[in-house]
Design a protein around this motif. Structure first.
Motif, short mmCIF file in Angstrom:
data_model
loop_
_atom_site.label_atom_id
_atom_site.label_comp_id
_atom_site.label_asym_id
_atom_site.label_seq_id
_atom_site.Cartn_x
_atom_site.Cartn_y
_atom_site.Cartn_z
N LEU A 53 0.83 -1.20 0.00
CA LEU A 53 0.00 0.00 0.00
C LEU A 53 0.87 1.26 0.00
N GLU A 54 1.95 1.22 0.77
CA GLU A 54 2.85 2.37 0.84
C GLU A 54 3.62 2.56 -0.46
N SER A 55 3.75 1.50 -1.25
CA SER A 55 4.51 1.57 -2.50
C SER A 55 3.68 2.07 -3.68
N ARG A 56 2.38 2.27 -3.48
CA ARG A 56 1.54 2.82 -4.54
C ARG A 56 2.03 4.22 -4.90
N LEU A 57 1.98 4.56 -6.18
CA LEU A 57 2.50 5.85 -6.63
C LEU A 57 1.80 7.03 -5.97
N ASP A 58 0.45 6.96 -5.85
CA ASP A 58 -0.24 8.09 -5.23
C ASP A 58 0.19 8.29 -3.78
N ASN A 59 0.44 7.18 -3.06
CA ASN A 59 0.89 7.29 -1.68
C ASN A 59 2.30 7.86 -1.59
N VAL A 60 3.18 7.44 -2.50
CA VAL A 60 4.57 7.94 -2.49
C VAL A 60 4.59 9.44 -2.79
N VAL A 61 3.76 9.88 -3.72
CA VAL A 61 3.65 11.31 -4.03
C VAL A 61 3.21 12.09 -2.79
N SER A 90 2.98 0.44 -8.90
CA SER A 90 3.81 -0.01 -7.79
C SER A 90 5.25 0.50 -7.97
N VAL A 91 5.66 1.36 -7.06
CA VAL A 91 7.00 1.95 -7.11
C VAL A 91 8.02 0.97 -6.54
N LYS A 92 9.11 0.76 -7.26
CA LYS A 92 10.17 -0.16 -6.83
C LYS A 92 11.37 0.62 -6.29
N ALA A 93 12.20 -0.07 -5.51
CA ALA A 93 13.39 0.56 -4.93
C ALA A 93 14.29 1.13 -6.02
N GLY A 94 14.74 2.35 -5.82
CA GLY A 94 15.63 2.99 -6.78
C GLY A 94 14.93 3.90 -7.76
N MET A 95 13.61 3.78 -7.87
CA MET A 95 12.87 4.64 -8.80
C MET A 95 12.82 6.08 -8.29
N VAL A 96 12.86 7.02 -9.23
CA VAL A 96 12.81 8.45 -8.90
C VAL A 96 11.46 9.01 -9.32
N ILE A 97 10.75 9.59 -8.34
CA ILE A 97 9.43 10.16 -8.58
C ILE A 97 9.57 11.68 -8.57
N GLY A 98 9.12 12.32 -9.63
CA GLY A 98 9.28 13.77 -9.72
C GLY A 98 8.06 14.46 -10.26
N GLN A 148 11.09 13.14 7.08
CA GLN A 148 10.47 12.38 8.16
C GLN A 148 10.30 10.89 7.85
N PHE A 149 10.49 10.49 6.60
CA PHE A 149 10.33 9.09 6.23
C PHE A 149 11.66 8.53 5.73
N PRO A 150 12.21 7.54 6.41
CA PRO A 150 13.55 7.04 6.07
C PRO A 150 13.64 6.24 4.76
N TRP A 151 12.48 5.89 4.17
CA TRP A 151 12.54 5.08 2.96
C TRP A 151 12.47 5.92 1.68
N ILE A 152 12.38 7.24 1.83
CA ILE A 152 12.39 8.12 0.65
C ILE A 152 13.41 9.23 0.84
N GLU A 153 13.93 9.72 -0.26
CA GLU A 153 14.97 10.76 -0.25
C GLU A 153 14.53 11.88 -1.19
N TRP A 154 14.48 13.12 -0.70
CA TRP A 154 13.96 14.24 -1.48
C TRP A 154 15.07 15.15 -1.98
N LYS A 190 13.00 18.86 -7.48
CA LYS A 190 11.64 18.55 -7.05
C LYS A 190 11.31 17.09 -7.38
N SER A 191 12.18 16.23 -6.92
CA SER A 191 11.98 14.81 -7.13
C SER A 191 12.45 14.04 -5.90
N GLY A 192 11.96 12.83 -5.76
CA GLY A 192 12.32 12.01 -4.63
C GLY A 192 12.66 10.59 -5.06
N LYS A 193 13.57 9.98 -4.35
CA LYS A 193 13.97 8.60 -4.68
C LYS A 193 13.36 7.65 -3.66
#
Length: 201
Positions: free
Chosen positions: A90-98, A132-140, A162-168, A173-176
């Motif tokens: 659920l956390e890996s869904r693109l809308d949730n990652v955004v 489904s977002v996979k490890a290493g993907m960059v969302i921008g 605040q979230f250790p599994w994403i990097e901004w 204006k993108s996050g990994k």
């Protein structure tokens, strides 16, 4: 696809938590919605408790029943603890990652940004919220959309560390998406074991 478009405060009052709205409504009306909401004393059955937990998770992440069931079956087949894997999916869904990246103020707004082609994954526009977002993907944010007021307002008012599994990266204006989150890092108040027990019946 159909989505819940009714009053957000009604859902918050049903579960006694600010799932879709703010906590302001709960401070004024901390009881279930409806004509008899303030007088309900009925004890919920064991099945009712499990069902309520599943409904809470569905409303939290904005997922409908069939999608949720498919995610559960996928989690059941995967290695690891089924409930934790379900939340990770659920956390890996693109809308949730955004939403987690702070690009949108709510998951609903994040789903809209994705659907309107404002979001890119590894440089390519993706308009499927359930992607489904996979490890290493960059969302921008797509270049043309970086000046959108809703995105600028959201980015200026949110903390991205605040979230250790994403990097901004503020400049681009993108996050990994670094990895799937550990259960202890997911802040949602969901008792996933009750959902597993419900589907196991």
């Amino acid at each position: 696809m159909a989505r819940y478009t009714g009053p957000k405060s009604r859902i918050d009052r049903r579960f006694g938590e600010a799932i879709l709205g703010s906590e302001k409504v709960l401070s004024k009306r901390n009881f279930a919605p409806g004509q008899h909401g303030n007088n309900r004393r009925r004890k919920m059955s064991e099945y009712g408790v499990m069902l309520a937990e599943k409904q809470k998770a569905k409303y939290t992440y904005g997922v409908l029943e069939r999608q949720f069931r498919n995610l559960f079956e996928k989690a059941a087949k995967a290695d690891g603890i089924t409930g934790e894997v379900l939340l990770q999916l659920l956390e890996s869904r693109l809308d949730n990652v955004v939403y987690r990246l702070g690009i949108a103020p709510t998951r609903r707004a994040a789903r809209q940004l994705v659907g309107h082609k404002h979001i890119t994954v590894d440089g390519s526009v993706v308009n499927i919220p359930s992607f489904s977002v996979k490890a290493g993907m960059v969302i921008g944010v797509r270049e043309k959309s970086k000046s959108l007021e809703v995105i600028e307002d959201s980015l200026s008012g949110r903390s991205h560390s605040q979230f250790p599994w994403i990097e901004w990266n503020q400049q681009t204006k993108s996050g990994k998406f670094l990895h799937r989150p550990e259960r202890a890092d997911i802040p949602e108040n969901i008792k996933e074991q009750l959902i597993v027990e419900l589907y196991s019946k």
